[in-house]
Every structure is written in C-alpha cells, then in structure tokens.
Design an enzyme around this catalytic site. Structure first.
Site, PDB file in Angstrom:
ATOM      1  N   ASP A 139      -4.332   8.502  -6.643  1.00 12.15           N
ATOM      2  CA  ASP A 139      -5.625   7.858  -6.931  1.00 12.15           C
ATOM      3  C   ASP A 139      -5.482   6.338  -6.937  1.00 12.15           C
ATOM      4  O   ASP A 139      -4.725   5.777  -7.725  1.00 12.15           O
ATOM      5  CB  ASP A 139      -6.153   8.332  -8.287  1.00 12.15           C
ATOM      6  CG  ASP A 139      -6.478   9.812  -8.259  1.00 12.15           C
ATOM      7  OD1 ASP A 139      -7.304  10.207  -7.428  1.00 12.15           O
ATOM      8  OD2 ASP A 139      -5.872  10.559  -9.048  1.00 12.15           O
ATOM      9  N   ASP A 195       1.917   7.299  -5.753  1.00  3.99           N
ATOM     10  CA  ASP A 195       0.763   7.684  -6.553  1.00  3.99           C
ATOM     11  C   ASP A 195      -0.355   8.079  -5.577  1.00  3.99           C
ATOM     12  O   ASP A 195      -0.281   7.733  -4.386  1.00  3.99           O
ATOM     13  CB  ASP A 195       0.349   6.470  -7.407  1.00  3.99           C
ATOM     14  CG  ASP A 195      -0.970   6.681  -8.091  1.00  3.99           C
ATOM     15  OD1 ASP A 195      -1.151   7.744  -8.714  1.00  3.99           O
ATOM     16  OD2 ASP A 195      -1.833   5.779  -8.008  1.00  3.99           O
TER      17      ASP A 195
END
Ligand code: XBP
Ligand code: MG
Length: 234
Positions: free
Chosen positions: A10, A8
């Site tokens: 953020d 991922d």
C-alpha cells in the site's frame, strides 16, 4: 551482498489508500447505516494507525464514543470484513494502478533471479486481487508474501519483516526494503533492514530519517542503483 528485495504494497507498489481503501471504508460505513465519512484529509491523519481494523477502532474511540465499549471490537471486525469486500471490488473494477516504475523493477529483479518478497500490513485477499488485476505474473515472482494474517502486530512493529527474513532464510543486511511511509520505514529499520523510501501525497512530509534515499517514485530506478544504495550501508 544484496540477496533479496522486500516490498511494501500500500502506497509503495500501488497508490491504494486514497481511492481504494478509503473509499472501501466509507462504503462499509454507509452500508451499515453509519453516518461516518472519512474524507481525503481525515484519512491522511487516520493513516497514523496501521491496519484497517485498528484504524476503525481508533476512530470509534475518538469520534463514536456512543458505541458501547463491549461492542466496539465486534463492530470494527465486521466493518473491516465488509470493507475488504468493497476494496476487492474496487480493485477488480480497475480503480487502482501500480505506481510508476514498480512493474519494471519487479520484472528486472525476477529476470536477474534476485529473490522478491512482500511485507505488508494489509490482508492477503487484498494483495492477491491487486496482483491478479495489475500484474498477473507476479504471484509466482515472490518467494514470500507476508500479510496481516502472518504478522498480527502491525507496522511500525517489525514482526512482518522478521517473518519475511525467517522465511527467506536471510540476514537483515542481505536485504533491501522499499517503503512509502514512516511507519513502514520504522518497521523495516527495527528489523535491521536497509530501506529506501518512495513517497506519495500522503507520506511526502513524514520523517524518513534512516532511509538510504527518499524518492518520489521508482521510475528510472535500476537494479545496479539498488545494489549501489545497499552497498553504501555496509
Ligand atoms: C497499510 C495499512 C493497511 C491499509 C488498509 O500499511 O496500514 O491498514 O491502509 O488495509 P503498509 P487493511 O503499507 O505500511 O503495510 O484494511 O487490509 O488493513
Ligand atoms: Mg505502505
């Protein structure tokens, strides 16, 4: 056997939310002459809604009901487009840094020829500017970079992870996902991918049931350790 790492962005590779996305949303609101302001605490609650456009729509539905229903979609879309421009400027000006341990781990994986991929809810432009500013070599490190444009159904929907698996040509249990939030963890697990969590101030108290391990950051995490965690589920 572990054949790929899926990250991922953020909150995982970089702390982008509080000083990046949040500030960019507020700049877009001010620029549009709207009296809206998302402070640090309120933004933490709004993060329960994945996707910036969806987050704005959710806010309108709860706090700005004076906006006519027929205008809400277009307003959210316009504000989100402006927000992306502000976010890119923030990243370009050096406001956002990678989290501890991430650059080294990515570098180690690249050196070991362990394929890397990105599975994020954010827009492609935001990923590109982040890598250009913080990790210029990274663009060629990732076999797949899957973003909001590739998977319109936002996490916790598994769509972005399913897209990555298809592009990598791998089974879920051949991969390891790295996530910072409960929404992201649920998306990866729903795609069947073993997942480790690296938490931050916004996500620390969330429910990480199902994660292989919950870490404060990736500092000191080695490739052999990742292989061992992955092997523990098989
Ligand atoms: C990130 C998101 C994104 C960002 C803002 O979630 O939900 O919406 O907050 O970016 P994850 P955009 O880390 O789970 O991918 O405004 O581009 O959506
Ligand atoms: Mg995240």
């Amino acid at each position: 056997m572990l054949r790929a790492l899926i990250f991922d962005v953020d909150g995982t590779l970089a702390d982008t939310e509080r000083d990046g996305h949040r500030v960019a949303f507020n700049r877009a609101f001010a620029e549009a002459g709207l009296p809206w302001h998302w402070d640090v605490a309120r933004y933490g609650k709004l993060l329960a809604v994945a996707g910036g456009r969806e987050r704005i729509l959710h806010f309108i539905e709860s706090d700005a009901t004076e906006i006519p229903v027929a205008q809400r979609d277009a307003l959210a879309r316009d504000l989100h487009a402006r927000k992306t421009e502000h976010y890119k400027q923030l990243v370009e000006s050096g406001e956002i840094n990678l989290r501890p341990g991430t650059a080294r781990l990515l570098n180690d994986a690249w050196a070991a020829e362990l394929p890397l991929a990105i599975a994020t809810t954010t827009s492609r432009a935001n990923v590109d500017v982040l890598f250009a500013r913080t990790l210029p070599a990274a663009a060629e490190w990732f076999e797949v970079i899957a973003t909001a444009e590739d998977a319109p159904n936002k996490k916790p929907d598994p769509q972005v992870y399913q897209y990555v698996l298809e592009r990598l040509g791998l089974q879920p249990d051949e991969c390891l996902a790295v996530e910072d939030s409960a929404l992201g963890l649920r998306a990866a697990l729903a795609a069947g991918i073993p997942t480790i969590a690296t938490v931050n101030d916004y996500t620390r108290d969330q429910d990480f049931t199902g994660a292989l391990v919950v870490l404060n950051d990736l500092n000191g995490v080695s490739l052999p350790q990742l292989h061992a965690w992955h092997a523990s589920v098989l």
